[in-house]
Scaffold this motif. Structure first.
Motif, PDB file in Angstrom:
ATOM      1  N   LEU A 114       0.801  -1.216   0.000  1.00 17.25           N
ATOM      2  CA  LEU A 114       0.000   0.000   0.000  1.00 17.25           C
ATOM      3  C   LEU A 114       0.842   1.277   0.000  1.00 17.25           C
ATOM      4  CD1 LEU A 114      -2.714  -1.084   2.598  1.00 17.25           C
ATOM      5  CD2 LEU A 114      -2.959  -0.963   0.114  1.00 17.25           C
ATOM      6  N   SER A 115       1.874   1.329   0.822  1.00 19.07           N
ATOM      7  CA  SER A 115       2.670   2.549   0.945  1.00 19.07           C
ATOM      8  C   SER A 115       3.630   2.724  -0.230  1.00 19.07           C
ATOM      9  CB  SER A 115       3.458   2.545   2.256  1.00 19.07           C
ATOM     10  OG  SER A 115       2.607   2.394   3.363  1.00 19.07           O
ATOM     11  N   ALA A 116       4.285   1.631  -0.614  1.00 18.56           N
ATOM     12  CA  ALA A 116       5.285   1.716  -1.690  1.00 18.56           C
ATOM     13  C   ALA A 116       4.690   1.468  -3.062  1.00 18.56           C
ATOM     14  CB  ALA A 116       6.418   0.728  -1.423  1.00 18.56           C
ATOM     15  N   GLY A 117       3.511   0.806  -3.136  1.00 21.16           N
ATOM     16  CA  GLY A 117       2.985   0.434  -4.445  1.00 21.16           C
ATOM     17  C   GLY A 117       3.951  -0.480  -5.179  1.00 21.16           C
ATOM     18  N   LEU A 118       4.533  -1.440  -4.453  1.00 18.66           N
ATOM     19  CA  LEU A 118       5.620  -2.254  -4.991  1.00 18.66           C
ATOM     20  C   LEU A 118       5.271  -2.970  -6.293  1.00 18.66           C
ATOM     21  CD1 LEU A 118       8.445  -3.438  -4.790  1.00 18.66           C
ATOM     22  CD2 LEU A 118       7.550  -5.165  -3.222  1.00 18.66           C
ATOM     23  N   PRO A 119       4.082  -3.569  -6.440  1.00 18.98           N
ATOM     24  CA  PRO A 119       3.803  -4.249  -7.719  1.00 18.98           C
ATOM     25  C   PRO A 119       3.937  -3.344  -8.937  1.00 18.98           C
ATOM     26  CG  PRO A 119       2.211  -4.928  -6.067  1.00 18.98           C
ATOM     27  CD  PRO A 119       2.992  -3.789  -5.470  1.00 18.98           C
ATOM     28  N   LEU A 120       3.580  -2.080  -8.789  1.00 22.63           N
ATOM     29  CA  LEU A 120       3.702  -1.150  -9.905  1.00 22.63           C
ATOM     30  C   LEU A 120       5.167  -0.866 -10.233  1.00 22.63           C
ATOM     31  CD1 LEU A 120       0.909   1.331  -8.773  1.00 22.63           C
ATOM     32  CD2 LEU A 120       0.718  -0.533 -10.416  1.00 22.63           C
ATOM     33  N   ILE A 121       5.992  -0.745  -9.185  1.00 27.23           N
ATOM     34  CA  ILE A 121       7.431  -0.542  -9.392  1.00 27.23           C
ATOM     35  C   ILE A 121       8.046  -1.766 -10.063  1.00 27.23           C
ATOM     36  CG2 ILE A 121       9.649  -0.250  -8.211  1.00 27.23           C
ATOM     37  CD1 ILE A 121       8.202   1.413  -6.112  1.00 27.23           C
ATOM     38  N   LEU A 122       7.650  -2.954  -9.610  1.00 23.11           N
ATOM     39  CA  LEU A 122       8.176  -4.187 -10.197  1.00 23.11           C
ATOM     40  C   LEU A 122       7.803  -4.298 -11.670  1.00 23.11           C
ATOM     41  CD1 LEU A 122       7.288  -6.554  -7.231  1.00 23.11           C
ATOM     42  CD2 LEU A 122       9.609  -6.120  -8.060  1.00 23.11           C
ATOM     43  N   ASP A 123       6.539  -4.025 -11.992  1.00 18.40           N
ATOM     44  CA  ASP A 123       6.114  -4.095 -13.393  1.00 18.40           C
ATOM     45  C   ASP A 123       6.973  -3.192 -14.269  1.00 18.40           C
ATOM     46  OD1 ASP A 123       4.126  -5.902 -12.845  1.00 18.40           O
ATOM     47  OD2 ASP A 123       2.466  -4.475 -12.986  1.00 18.40           O
TER      48      ASP A 123
END
Length: 399
Positions: free
Chosen positions: A214-223
């Protein structure tokens, strides 16, 4: 006084004009209209106001509030020290401080905090900035804060706005954590083009996983990093933190993660079984746990991501390094960062930890991040952590 694309009055101009009008008994409506015009000149994000020398002025409007404070990274979380001033004759509160020109910070407003407030009480009810559209979700407790990126702050990935898009992940699983006396959610990210029949994937296990989601939005960064071929496709398991009442010891966490979660994930997804391809990580207190688990269970994890470890760890890590050498285990690869504007003691402890790791033969990537102790700074550093552990060339053997 009017604003234009070429010139916007400064807050000093506004304050002087409001005080002049108040001294001449201008009506509240007249003063409110002046403030409205000033804010409108700022476009979609009229505040905070940033001057060339790093002076930042926060603004908050309320006709009913008795006191307002601004709290956040770098400026601190003590409302009594950052009390805003009401502009004479108006509903506008303001407070000015100097910030480093490269800083990322999260902040919020505390309205009418009781004199004997507790940190947790106001932290659960703090308000984001109505005049700033940049926001970040924080967890434990769940809340929304505003984000201020100073003019010299490093550019974040385009996907950093965690309120703009819903992160995509493969699914949510629930596992029983007997040691903690309850159940925990696991959010699993699968990379684009995931194909379990043709390859095995390295895996990243993240403690305080809800914050990375939620805070980092990691899946979006990974994509984005995978699409740009900066990292190899990976599987990420984001593990929910246990409730405050059920905090586990490091040994308990190590058993749950290494003996329960890892085999459970390996049985269901196309993961690489080589410890070199299995990384564990976390931020703040969970960075401390991740480091300890990585060295306690070096037969399971080959690396660690530690973002702002919370306590001095050098002596404990030195002991674990010595023990692992005696057992013939390799030394985990370590990415470690710390907020450049965190407490000096925290920075010194993190640097001492890195020195211990290097002297023990570990491959270490260390950086100080332009911020404090929150995901406003940690998410800016995540691409570097991912590149260090999952850079494409290092995983050609998994193709």
């Amino acid at each position: 006084m009017s604003g234009s694309a070429l010139f916007r009055p400064t807050f000093t101009d506004l304050r002087a004009e409001v005080e002049r009008r108040a001294a001449h008994d201008a009506s509240p409506a007249d003063i409110a209209a002046l403030i409205d015009e000033f804010l409108a000149a700022g476009g979609d994000t009229p505040a905070p106001l940033i001057e060339y020398d790093g002076a930042v002025t926060w603004l908050f409007r309320s006709s009913t509030a008795q006191s307002v404070s601004v709290v956040g990274d770098v400026i601190g979380y003590r409302p009594e020290m950052t009390r805003m001033t009401r502009l004479q004759g108006s509903d506008l509160f303001y407070w000015t401080a100097y910030l480093p020109l490269d800083a990322h910070i999260a902040y919020a407003f505390v309205v009418d905090a009781p004199e004997n407030h507790s940190h947790i009480r106001w932290n659960e009810t703090c308000l984001p900035d109505p005049l700033n559209t940049q926001r970040i979700i924080m967890t434990d407790p769940l809340r929304v804060m505003s984000v201020l990126d100073m003019p010299g702050a490093s550019s974040l990935l385009a996907s950093c706005d965690t309120l703009a898009e819903i992160p995509v992940f493969a699914g949510v699983h629930v596992m029983q954590n007997a040691a903690a006396g309850g159940w925990q959610r696991l959010w699993v990210y699968l990379p684009p083009g995931y194909d379990p029949d043709t390859r095995r994937y390295p895996t990243l296990y993240l403690l305080n996983g809800e914050a990375y989601l939620l805070s980092a939005g990691l899946p979006l960064i990974l994509d984005q990093l995978i699409d740009e071929h900066e990292i190899t496709p990976i599987i990420v398991v984001m593990i929910e933190s246990p409730p405050r009442a059920h905090r586990l010891s490091s040994a308990g966490w190590a058993r749950f993660i290494a003996d329960d979660v890892v085999p459970w994930i390996d049985a269901r997804y196309a993961t690489s079984s080589d410890p070199v391809d299995r990384i564990i990580g976390g931020a703040d207190a969970q960075a401390t746990r991740a480091l300890t688990i990585a060295f306690q269970r070096a037969n399971v994890f080959g690396g660690v991501v530690a973002q702002s470890p919370q306590m001095p760890l050098a002596p404990r890590i030195a002991t674990l390094l010595k023990r692992n050498r005696a057992r013939g285990y390799g030394t985990p690869r370590c990415y470690v960062d710390v907020g450049r504007y965190d407490e000096p003691a925290a920075i010194e402890a993190t640097q001492a930890l890195c020195a211990t790791l290097v002297s023990g033969g570990a491959a270490v990537s260390y950086q100080d991040v332009a911020g404090g102790r929150s995901f406003a700074a940690w998410r800016a550093a995540l691409p570097d952590a991912l590149r260090f552990h999952f850079g494409v060339s290092a995983f050609a053997h998994l193709e």
